[in-house]
Design a protein around this motif. Structure first.
Motif, short mmCIF file in Angstrom:
data_model
loop_
_atom_site.label_atom_id
_atom_site.label_comp_id
_atom_site.label_asym_id
_atom_site.label_seq_id
_atom_site.Cartn_x
_atom_site.Cartn_y
_atom_site.Cartn_z
N UNK A 150 0.84 -1.18 0.00
CA UNK A 150 0.00 0.00 0.00
C UNK A 150 0.88 1.23 0.00
N UNK A 151 2.04 1.10 0.51
CA UNK A 151 2.92 2.23 0.63
C UNK A 151 3.99 2.23 -0.40
N UNK A 152 3.98 1.33 -1.30
CA UNK A 152 5.04 1.24 -2.29
C UNK A 152 5.19 2.55 -3.02
N UNK A 153 4.60 3.48 -2.58
CA UNK A 153 4.37 4.68 -2.71
C UNK A 153 4.86 4.82 -2.45
N UNK B 126 7.92 5.88 8.00
CA UNK B 126 6.90 5.23 8.83
C UNK B 126 5.66 5.10 7.98
N UNK B 127 5.12 3.89 7.89
CA UNK B 127 3.99 3.63 7.01
C UNK B 127 2.82 3.10 7.82
N UNK B 128 1.65 3.69 7.62
CA UNK B 128 0.42 3.20 8.26
C UNK B 128 -0.56 2.81 7.17
N UNK B 129 -1.12 1.63 7.29
CA UNK B 129 -2.03 1.11 6.28
C UNK B 129 -3.34 0.67 6.93
N UNK B 130 -4.44 1.10 6.32
CA UNK B 130 -5.75 0.68 6.80
C UNK B 130 -6.45 -0.14 5.72
N UNK B 131 -6.93 -1.29 6.10
CA UNK B 131 -7.72 -2.14 5.21
C UNK B 131 -9.09 -2.32 5.83
N UNK B 132 -10.03 -2.98 5.15
CA UNK B 132 -11.34 -3.21 5.77
C UNK B 132 -11.27 -4.02 7.06
N UNK C 53 -9.30 1.22 1.18
CA UNK C 53 -7.86 1.04 1.32
C UNK C 53 -7.21 2.41 1.48
N UNK C 54 -6.31 2.50 2.45
CA UNK C 54 -5.67 3.79 2.73
C UNK C 54 -4.26 3.55 3.25
N UNK C 55 -3.29 4.29 2.74
CA UNK C 55 -1.92 4.20 3.23
C UNK C 55 -1.35 5.60 3.41
#
Length: 263
Positions: free
Chosen positions: A15-18, A68-74, A231-233
């Motif tokens: 998600x963060x491969x951003x 620092x990466x934060x990822x939100x999924x369902x 989906x959110x990163x």
């Protein structure tokens, strides 16, 4: 982590491969003070806006970073640390850690993804499209690198419409499928939206907390969102170095480690 599916740490990474990420090389980047509006505002042309955005970033060919990466999924929210190596021409490498323990290493090339699960000692391999199904960023696009460093710019074509309010420029294509919000005090895109034919937002990207990294103004915070899939990163850059002299993309996978399908 299990050996039967892509671990959460990798999903978070993807998600963060951003995405991007960084500070001034080996030192620290400093927050930028908000400059005033340029004298010609709001009368810049689309071409002038594009030129202003790309003028300070078109010489960036690679970077290293800590983020620092934060990822939100369902299902849940997860945060992790990442060491990133990214080269515009081809590859992105990420070393992932949770609670100070390495969880895996990821290598993303133009056509493939490799994930070395260091905790379960297995290498997972698949097409780059498998990453796109997990991460709301254009991983297979020529603009992937620019998204990851927050230097996104409208493509140089002639069908953009241009509007302005008291502080910002707004560009949209002829079909109103792509929308860019540009801050002329920094000459950076601060918001990007991709919409469907019905007007639903399919992709959203926000760029904020701008800092100077080796004299280049870049965002320290990038948000990627795919609303329909919840989906959110968020990537928060802690350190960054532009155009490093040496850049390693080695996964350092022992020969005896088995390969599995990336899924």
């Amino acid at each position: 982590m299990t050996s039967t599916s892509v671990p959460l740490a990798l999903r978070a990474c993807l998600f963060a491969l951003t995405s991007a990420l960084l500070l001034a090389g080996c030192g620290s980047s400093s927050p930028s003070t908000a400059p005033s509006l340029p004298d010609a505002f709001p009368d810049h042309s689309v071409g002038q806006i594009q030129q202003q955005i790309t003028g300070g970033t078109d010489t960036i060919r690679a970077y290293t970073a800590k983020a620092r990466v934060s990822v939100r999924t369902p299902n849940q929210t997860q945060s992790f640390n990442a060491v990133v190596h990214h080269r515009r021409a081809d590859s992105l490498f990420m070393r992932l850690s949770l609670f100070g323990v390495e969880g895996g290493r990821v290598l993303l090339t133009r056509d493939s993804v490799f994930f070395y699960d260091t905790r379960n000692t297995v290498l997972r391999v698949g097409p780059v499209e498998a990453v796109q199904n997990l991460f709301p960023a254009p991983v297979s696009s020529d603009q992937f690198f620019d998204n990851m460093i927050g230097a996104l710019a409208p493509a140089p074509r002639s069908d953009w419409s241009l509007d302005a309010d008291s502080t910002l420029y707004y560009l949209s294509d002829a079909a109103d499928r792509e929308r860019y919000t540009v801050d002329p005090t920094r000459w950076r895109v601060v918001r990007y939206e991709e919409r469907s034919d019905t007007g639903t937002v399919r992709q959203k990207r926000l760029f904020s907390d701008f800092r100077r990294v080796q004299d280049v103004l870049l965002p320290a915070r990038i948000l990627f969102q795919q609303p329909a899939d919840d989906l959110r990163a968020v990537i928060t850059y802690k350190e960054m170095s532009l155009n490093p002299s040496e850049l390693s993309f080695s996964l350092d996978v022992p020969a005896q480690v088995p390969r599995r399908q990336f899924r």
